[in-house]
Write a protein that holds these residues in place. Structure first.
Motif, PDB file in Angstrom:
ATOM      1  N   ASP A  37       0.810  -1.221   0.000  1.00 30.46           N
ATOM      2  CA  ASP A  37       0.000   0.000   0.000  1.00 30.46           C
ATOM      3  C   ASP A  37       0.837   1.261   0.000  1.00 30.46           C
ATOM      4  O   ASP A  37       0.429   2.280  -0.585  1.00 30.46           O
ATOM      5  CB  ASP A  37      -0.927   0.000   1.224  1.00 30.46           C
ATOM      6  CG  ASP A  37      -1.959  -1.118   1.162  1.00 30.46           C
ATOM      7  OD1 ASP A  37      -2.189  -1.643   0.052  1.00 30.46           O
ATOM      8  OD2 ASP A  37      -2.505  -1.482   2.230  1.00 30.46           O
ATOM      9  N   SER A  38       1.984   1.229   0.665  1.00 30.43           N
ATOM     10  CA  SER A  38       2.819   2.435   0.735  1.00 30.43           C
ATOM     11  C   SER A  38       4.278   2.055   0.943  1.00 30.43           C
ATOM     12  O   SER A  38       4.565   1.077   1.646  1.00 30.43           O
ATOM     13  CB  SER A  38       2.352   3.352   1.873  1.00 30.43           C
ATOM     14  OG  SER A  38       2.453   2.690   3.119  1.00 30.43           O
ATOM     15  N   PRO A  39       5.216   2.796   0.346  1.00 29.05           N
ATOM     16  CA  PRO A  39       6.646   2.504   0.525  1.00 29.05           C
ATOM     17  C   PRO A  39       7.065   2.685   1.983  1.00 29.05           C
ATOM     18  O   PRO A  39       6.546   3.556   2.687  1.00 29.05           O
ATOM     19  CB  PRO A  39       7.334   3.539  -0.369  1.00 29.05           C
ATOM     20  CG  PRO A  39       6.264   4.044  -1.288  1.00 29.05           C
ATOM     21  CD  PRO A  39       4.982   3.928  -0.540  1.00 29.05           C
ATOM     22  N   ARG A  40       7.997   1.848   2.419  1.00 25.76           N
ATOM     23  CA  ARG A  40       8.491   1.923   3.795  1.00 25.76           C
ATOM     24  C   ARG A  40      10.000   1.804   3.813  1.00 25.76           C
ATOM     25  O   ARG A  40      10.596   1.117   2.987  1.00 25.76           O
ATOM     26  CB  ARG A  40       7.887   0.810   4.652  1.00 25.76           C
ATOM     27  CG  ARG A  40       6.386   0.916   4.845  1.00 25.76           C
ATOM     28  CD  ARG A  40       5.913  -0.044   5.905  1.00 25.76           C
ATOM     29  NE  ARG A  40       4.488   0.051   6.146  1.00 25.76           N
ATOM     30  CZ  ARG A  40       3.846  -0.580   7.122  1.00 25.76           C
ATOM     31  NH1 ARG A  40       4.527  -1.373   7.945  1.00 25.76           N
ATOM     32  NH2 ARG A  40       2.544  -0.443   7.274  1.00 25.76           N
TER      33      ARG A  40
END
Length: 250
Positions: A45-48
């Motif tokens: 869902d989102s870069p980390r």
């Protein structure tokens, strides 16, 4: 030593010849699999910046199910034998008290270690299925399983002590989880009251949350090693005294 190994093998068999042991095995595998799926969804869902190992061991439910492993593993060690009357026969047999304590603790700890083998395979399946480099460094993996082992060694000893204090599995389980939850919340003392009091470094030193946080980033520290090993030895010594007292009281 030969007698200790025989007793250790007998205790370990008890986990795998009992359906309850397989239920615990399936529970840990399922919960860690759910944590891995949740972490991978977060990456999608989102870069980390954090590694997959760090994300898995910092999912919201990790500490909830992790702490409940230990009463499940240890509540039967002494309490069940005391309730059924077999502990009396064991303590009057030509075995030493330390052999009884170490065999039961060793079997519990070995079973705990075996619980994490499927979770390691789950991490490796990420490589095998996706055919891409793993989203974690080897140091993070080594650090995570090192601190999981260290915490397990100390927490299993606490569970064995609780089981040695009573003949009720339920009381042993409640006492174990109570002590572990207390130890867990001691790690939040500095979060609640800040760093302005003298004992703040002590609470940082015993904070399992901080140990897991740093080790899963691949940052190894000898202080938690000393802390958990010291707690393990001290608790096992108390357990020895409790069991030995029961032995000579008979």
């Amino acid at each position: 030593m030969r007698l200790l190994l025989i007793m250790l093998r007998k205790e370990l068999k008890g986990y795998f010849l009992n359906p309850f042991g397989w239920v615990v095995f399936a529970f840990v595998t399922a919960m860690q699999g759910a944590a891995l799926s949740t972490a991978m969804k977060g990456f999608r869902d989102s870069p980390r910046q954090d590694s997959l190992v760090w994300a898995v061991f910092h999912t919201p439910l990790f500490w909830f199910w992790f702490l409940f492993i230990f009463p499940l593993i240890t509540m039967r060690t002494f309490a069940e034998e005391e309730r059924s009357g077999t502990l009396e026969g064991l303590l009057t047999a030509p075995v030493r008290t330390w052999q009884v304590v170490l065999s039961k603790y060793g079997a519990s700890l070995l079973f705990y270690i075996l619980l994490w083998i499927p979770t390691y395979i789950q991490f490796r399946m990420y490589e095998w299925v996706t055919d891409v480099p793993p989203a974690y460094a080897p140091g993070a993996m080594i650090g995570a399983y090192s601190v999981i082992f260290l915490m397990g060694a100390a927490f299993t000893a606490i569970g064995c002590l609780a089981s040695a204090l009573t003949s009720s599995q339920i009381i042993a389980g409640l006492l174990t989880i109570g002590l572990l939850v207390l130890q867990y919340f001691l790690g939040y003392v500095t979060v609640i009251w800040g760093e302005s009091f003298r004992a703040a470094p002590l609470f940082h030193y015993i904070s399992s949350q901080e140990h897991l946080h740093y080790f899963t980033r691949g940052m190894l520290d000898t202080r938690p090693v000393v802390y958990y090993l010291s707690v393990t030895i001290f608790i096992l010594f108390i357990t020895y005294q409790v069991v030995d007292y029961r032995r000579w009281r008979r």
